[in-house]
Design a protein around this motif. Structure first.
Motif, mmCIF file in Angstrom:
data_model
loop_
_atom_site.group_PDB
_atom_site.id
_atom_site.type_symbol
_atom_site.label_atom_id
_atom_site.label_comp_id
_atom_site.label_asym_id
_atom_site.label_seq_id
_atom_site.Cartn_x
_atom_site.Cartn_y
_atom_site.Cartn_z
ATOM 1 N N TYR A 47 0.853 -1.180 0.000
ATOM 2 C CA TYR A 47 0.000 0.000 0.000
ATOM 3 C C TYR A 47 0.895 1.237 0.000
ATOM 4 O O TYR A 47 1.787 1.359 0.848
ATOM 5 N N VAL A 48 0.661 2.114 -0.970
ATOM 6 C CA VAL A 48 1.561 3.249 -1.217
ATOM 7 C C VAL A 48 0.758 4.546 -1.167
ATOM 8 O O VAL A 48 -0.372 4.610 -1.683
ATOM 9 N N ARG A 49 1.348 5.562 -0.544
ATOM 10 C CA ARG A 49 0.722 6.891 -0.549
ATOM 11 C C ARG A 49 1.774 7.927 -0.943
ATOM 12 O O ARG A 49 2.889 7.901 -0.434
ATOM 13 N N ILE A 50 1.394 8.834 -1.850
ATOM 14 C CA ILE A 50 2.294 9.889 -2.333
ATOM 15 C C ILE A 50 1.748 11.237 -1.864
ATOM 16 O O ILE A 50 0.612 11.603 -2.196
ATOM 17 N N THR A 51 2.547 11.938 -1.085
ATOM 18 C CA THR A 51 2.146 13.239 -0.538
ATOM 19 C C THR A 51 3.061 14.317 -1.098
ATOM 20 O O THR A 51 4.285 14.206 -0.962
ATOM 21 N N PRO A 52 2.543 15.362 -1.783
ATOM 22 C CA PRO A 52 3.405 16.452 -2.279
ATOM 23 C C PRO A 52 4.231 17.071 -1.154
ATOM 24 O O PRO A 52 3.712 17.356 -0.069
ATOM 25 N N TYR A 53 5.510 17.238 -1.421
ATOM 26 C CA TYR A 53 6.432 17.758 -0.412
ATOM 27 C C TYR A 53 6.028 19.161 0.052
ATOM 28 O O TYR A 53 6.195 19.514 1.216
ATOM 29 N N SER A 54 5.452 19.938 -0.883
ATOM 30 C CA SER A 54 5.070 21.314 -0.533
ATOM 31 C C SER A 54 3.963 21.333 0.512
ATOM 32 O O SER A 54 3.886 22.242 1.342
ATOM 33 N N ASN A 55 3.069 20.307 0.486
ATOM 34 C CA ASN A 55 2.008 20.248 1.494
ATOM 35 C C ASN A 55 2.575 20.022 2.890
ATOM 36 O O ASN A 55 2.036 20.507 3.883
ATOM 37 N N ILE A 56 3.677 19.260 2.945
ATOM 38 C CA ILE A 56 4.286 18.941 4.242
ATOM 39 C C ILE A 56 5.027 20.147 4.797
ATOM 40 O O ILE A 56 4.947 20.468 5.990
ATOM 41 N N THR A 57 5.752 20.823 3.905
ATOM 42 C CA THR A 57 6.656 21.891 4.370
ATOM 43 C C THR A 57 6.021 23.271 4.333
ATOM 44 O O THR A 57 6.703 24.264 4.548
ATOM 45 N N GLN A 58 4.721 23.331 4.044
ATOM 46 C CA GLN A 58 4.062 24.641 3.926
ATOM 47 C C GLN A 58 4.159 25.431 5.226
ATOM 48 O O GLN A 58 4.564 26.594 5.256
ATOM 49 N N GLU A 59 3.793 24.764 6.335
ATOM 50 C CA GLU A 59 3.852 25.452 7.632
ATOM 51 C C GLU A 59 5.301 25.703 8.042
ATOM 52 O O GLU A 59 5.615 26.738 8.637
ATOM 53 N N ILE A 60 6.180 24.746 7.686
ATOM 54 C CA ILE A 60 7.599 24.924 8.042
ATOM 55 C C ILE A 60 8.187 26.105 7.288
ATOM 56 O O ILE A 60 9.020 26.854 7.812
ATOM 57 N N SER A 61 7.745 26.293 6.028
ATOM 58 C CA SER A 61 8.235 27.442 5.261
ATOM 59 C C SER A 61 7.835 28.746 5.943
ATOM 60 O O SER A 61 8.616 29.695 6.016
ATOM 61 N N GLY A 62 6.583 28.788 6.446
ATOM 62 C CA GLY A 62 6.172 29.981 7.193
ATOM 63 C C GLY A 62 7.029 30.182 8.422
ATOM 64 O O GLY A 62 7.439 31.304 8.752
ATOM 65 N N MET A 63 7.333 29.056 9.091
ATOM 66 C CA MET A 63 8.205 29.140 10.260
ATOM 67 C C MET A 63 9.599 29.607 9.858
ATOM 68 O O MET A 63 10.245 30.379 10.579
ATOM 69 N N LEU A 85 13.717 33.700 9.935
ATOM 70 C CA LEU A 85 14.605 34.636 9.241
ATOM 71 C C LEU A 85 14.359 36.074 9.688
ATOM 72 O O LEU A 85 15.299 36.873 9.805
ATOM 73 N N SER A 86 13.101 36.399 9.950
ATOM 74 C CA SER A 86 12.793 37.754 10.438
ATOM 75 C C SER A 86 13.441 37.996 11.793
ATOM 76 O O SER A 86 14.023 39.055 12.049
ATOM 77 N N ILE A 87 13.336 36.976 12.654
ATOM 78 C CA ILE A 87 13.982 37.095 13.980
ATOM 79 C C ILE A 87 15.492 37.213 13.812
ATOM 80 O O ILE A 87 16.149 38.029 14.469
ATOM 81 N N CYS A 88 16.032 36.370 12.900
ATOM 82 C CA CYS A 88 17.483 36.415 12.673
ATOM 83 C C CYS A 88 17.910 37.784 12.148
ATOM 84 O O CYS A 88 18.988 38.286 12.501
ATOM 85 N N LEU A 89 17.075 38.382 11.291
ATOM 86 C CA LEU A 89 17.399 39.698 10.764
ATOM 87 C C LEU A 89 17.467 40.725 11.888
ATOM 88 O O LEU A 89 18.364 41.580 11.916
ATOM 89 N N GLY A 90 16.507 40.618 12.815
ATOM 90 C CA GLY A 90 16.548 41.532 13.969
ATOM 91 C C GLY A 90 17.799 41.330 14.786
ATOM 92 O O GLY A 90 18.455 42.292 15.214
#
Length: 743
Positions: free
Chosen positions: A283-299, A304-309
């Motif tokens: 049994y195989v399931r394929i999940t788009p990587y962008s769906n997984i990392t969407q929230e992580i990208s926001g993080m 990066l904003s904190i790092c810039l400060g």
């Protein structure tokens, strides 16, 4: 001096400041990168656990469905009403209807059943219960599901009560494509190993597809060979997926449940799969990587904003600390500058000056004194050992000098180090900066009996070129002297080696030359091709650029096989010839202004390739042609204007003709006639007639002269010819023309 020091101090301060900032930036980048990678890894594991649980749930549902169908098949098989369908050939209508109703009840009891077949081999009949018009009895020959017949022939290949994925068409008029999982239930086999009776339960593949498609991700089932055992909107059941890279990775892992990241149909995705179930299905399931990392990208962006400060705060702190750290460093730099001034008397610089002056002949010493001075400078060279010198020239030196400017000496030092390192296994070496683009290597053989072949020298030179190109991004040309019995003899042939290096003109950048080959060319006698020079001058004088360029290339192409002295003389002679042509053209008023002819290429140190010499020549050829063309156009316009003035002046003279105008212009009538027609596309006689007719029209309109008088006044010798020519031109006679005008 203070201004210079101030600039350098600012440079040091800038480096301290940038170093502090760099530390802060690198620390933040490394930290944020590690966090991002950790978060991504955690997210992938969480999605994997979720997908794995979901797939295992589907696996369990399929197992439960198999158990349910097994129980149902056994129940159907043992049902007294249905048993009559299995074993009897002559049934009354009531038994058949009752048994058919029982089958419909069994089918309706489970929502995922697509159809039920009861097969009686004695009667060759199938009793079918389905949720469509197929309900009823079909003979074996009439059966629309031909696939079940093929399955019966190979029933031993399948275990009872095991799902068999298959696709088939049903319907006799309008066919419908069906995908299902078929369960066989049979018990009695005749002597021919054929089925006597069987119960077939077909489970709709779309029912399982609904379970697989409950998530937004692509979920499917494959067997151990990569064949698709489920269906969806993307792919049909029994599609072969084994050629896909991610499926191959799953097949190559025969026993594990895990995940990996790969590209699926051009989309980076997480692929989760289970270990094989008892049927060998995965049994195989394929999940788009962008769906997984969407929230992580926001993080990531928040991080990066904190790092810039933090970076801005770090910049402020770095600016403050840099001022404090700089003060003691500034004192050290000032002391270091004083020491750097004294460094001019360093032994290495004195050694370079001594070797350079010796090579150039500015300092003459006998062998004993030369050896003593070499020993004083800690040189391992032996004056009376077999030696040779190697002249290295930096290719494209003007652009290199422009690029590196103050660092050019450091660059040369790097070239000397690389070359010394490569040659040191065979030679004792001293490297000398000769100024401009030149470096000299004095090579002493370690073993006086070593007779190094030319191929070995070429191999060493190519290795030097390759290493310098790789590490310093430079191209060099190398010239070898012949091997001599002492360093003194090598010094005497330095000028020959230098002259040989100028043959880079013909060999191009990155060339490897041997001075004895070039010096052999001195014995070849060169005879300047005077006849080609005459053709060259004629081509330039006439503005024939292509022919002039071709002759120039022929002359220059021949001199590559002669000494550099011949090369210089020929190039100089051609430059003098071009200048003489320019002066002759100016003197003959063939051109109005002399184009500029840059002859700096005549200096051997100013050019490196023949292209640099050819370019000024080709440019002046084009300019001469352009100037001649401009002058030629002006002369032609003046000529036509003068001819028209003569016709305007003498049109009434009956003797005005081609010959009279040609005589006045001191030109050959034939050449003049051809030239006029070429420039105006008209014959001269037509132009004269046109002028006379126009004047005749004016007189007809404004005077009372008779037609004969008008013909005479406009230069026509015959009034009849005037009549005929006028009518041919206007379509009417002179008299009619006058009447028409006066109406």
């Amino acid at each position: 001096m203070m201004k210079q020091w101030s600039r350098e101090h600012k440079k040091v301060y800038s480096r301290i400041l940038l170093g502090s900032i760099g530390c802060v930036v690198i620390t933040l980048l490394i930290t944020s990168t590690i966090l991002y990678m950790d978060f991504t890894s955690i997210a992938l594991k969480q999605v994997y656990r979720s997908d794995s649980n979901s797939l295992n749930q589907i696996k369990t549902e399929l197992s439960n469905m198999t158990e349910t169908v097994t129980s149902l098949s056994s129940q159907i098989y043992t049902d007294p009403a249905v048993s009559k369908l299995l074993y009897y050939t002559d049934l009354n209508i009531y038994d058949t209807i009752f048994a058919q109703q029982q089958l419909d009840n069994y089918r309706a009891s489970l929502p995922f059943i697509e159809s039920i077949y009861v097969y009686n081999a004695k009667s060759n009949q199938f009793y079918i219960s389905a949720n469509n018009a197929r309900n009823g009895v079909q003979t074996k020959s009439e059966l629309d599901d031909k696939g079940i017949l093929a399955l019966f022939k190979k029933f031993k290949e399948h275990l009872p009560f095991q799902p068999i994925p298959r696709t088939y068409n049903i319907g006799s008029v309008e066919t419908t494509h069906v995908s299902s999982y078929t369960y066989l239930c049979y018990s009695i086999i005749d002597d021919n190993n054929a089925l006597n009776t069987a119960v077939v339960v077909n489970i709709s593949a779309s029912w399982l597809g609904l379970r697989l498609d409950q998530s937004e991700n692509n979920t499917f089932i494959i067997n151990q060979d990569g064949i698709l055992y489920s269906s969806n909107d993307r792919q049909a059941m029994l599609t072969d997926l084994s050629d896909k890279t991610y499926i191959q990775k799953i097949i190559q892992d025969p026993s594990h449940s895990t995940y990996f990241v790969d590209t699926v149909d051009g989309v980076k995705s997480l692929i989760t799969y289970t270990s094989p179930d008892p049927l060998g299905w995965r049994y195989v399931r394929i999940t788009p990587y962008s769906n997984i990392t969407q929230e992580i990208s926001g993080m990531k962006y928040r991080t990066l904003s904190i790092c810039l400060g933090i970076l801005l705060l770090g910049l402020l702190i770095s600016l403050t600390l840099s001022h404090r750290v700089y003060r003691p460093i500034d004192k050290f730099i000032r002391k270091f500058k004083i020491l750097e001034t004294e460094k001019r008397n360093h032994q290495h610089i004195l050694k370079q000056d001594f070797l350079r002056n010796t090579i150039l002949g500015r300092e003459t010493n006998n062998a004993e004194v030369l050896q003593q001075k070499l020993k004083y400078f800690n040189s391992e060279l032996m004056v009376n050992s077999k030696s040779l010198i190697v002249l290295i020239r930096i290719d494209q030196f003007p652009s290199v000098l422009e690029k590196y400017k103050d660092d050019i000496n450091l660059l040369k030092y790097g070239i000397m180090n690389v070359s010394t390192e490569i040659a040191s296994p065979i030679f004792q070496i001293e490297a000398i900066d000769m100024g401009d683009d030149s470096l000299i290597l004095i090579l002493n053989f370690h073993d006086p009996l070593n007779n190094m072949e030319r191929d070995s020298l070429i191999e060493m030179a190519e290795l030097m070129q390759l290493s310098i190109t790789k590490h310093l991004k430079l191209s060099i040309s190398i010239t070898f002297s012949p091997v001599k019995e002492s360093i003194e003899q090598c010094i005497l042939i330095y000028k020959q080696v230098l002259e040989a290096s100028y043959h880079r003109l013909f060999k191009g950048h990155g060339s490897i030359l041997f001075s004895d080959d070039i010096m052999d060319l001195k014995f070849k006698e060169y005879i300047f091709p005077v006849h080609k020079e005459k053709q060259f001058i004629e081509s330039l004088m006439s503005g024939n650029v292509d022919k002039a360029r071709s002759i120039y290339i022929d002359i220059v192409g021949e001199i590559s096989e002669y000494s550099f002295t011949v090369v210089q003389l020929v190039i100089s002679h051609l430059a003098l010839t071009v200048n003489n042509v320019l002066r002759a053209l100016k003197k003959n008023n063939a051109i109005l202004t002399l184009p500029e002819f840059d002859t700096t290429f005549l200096l051997p140190n100013h050019v490196e390739t023949m292209e640099e010499i050819n370019t000024p020549y080709f440019k002046i050829f084009e300019e001469i042609s352009q100037k001649l063309e401009e002058k030629r156009s002006t002369k032609q316009e003046d000529l036509i204007r003068k001819v028209h003035q003569i016709i305007e002046r003498d049109y009434s003279n009956s003797n005005l003709c081609l010959n009279s105008i040609a005589d006045e212009l001191s030109m050959s009538p034939i050449y003049f006639s051809r030239l006029y027609k070429q420039l105006t596309t008209k014959a001269l006689s037509d132009k004269i007639s046109e002028m006379r007719l126009n004047k005749a029209k004016e007189l007809l309109e404004t005077s009372d002269y008779t037609i004969v008088d008008i013909a005479e006044k406009t230069g026509f010798t015959s009034s009849s010819y005037f009549y005929r020519l006028f009518k041919n031109s206007t379509g009417i006679t002179p008299s009619d023309y006058r009447k028409k005008i006066n109406v």
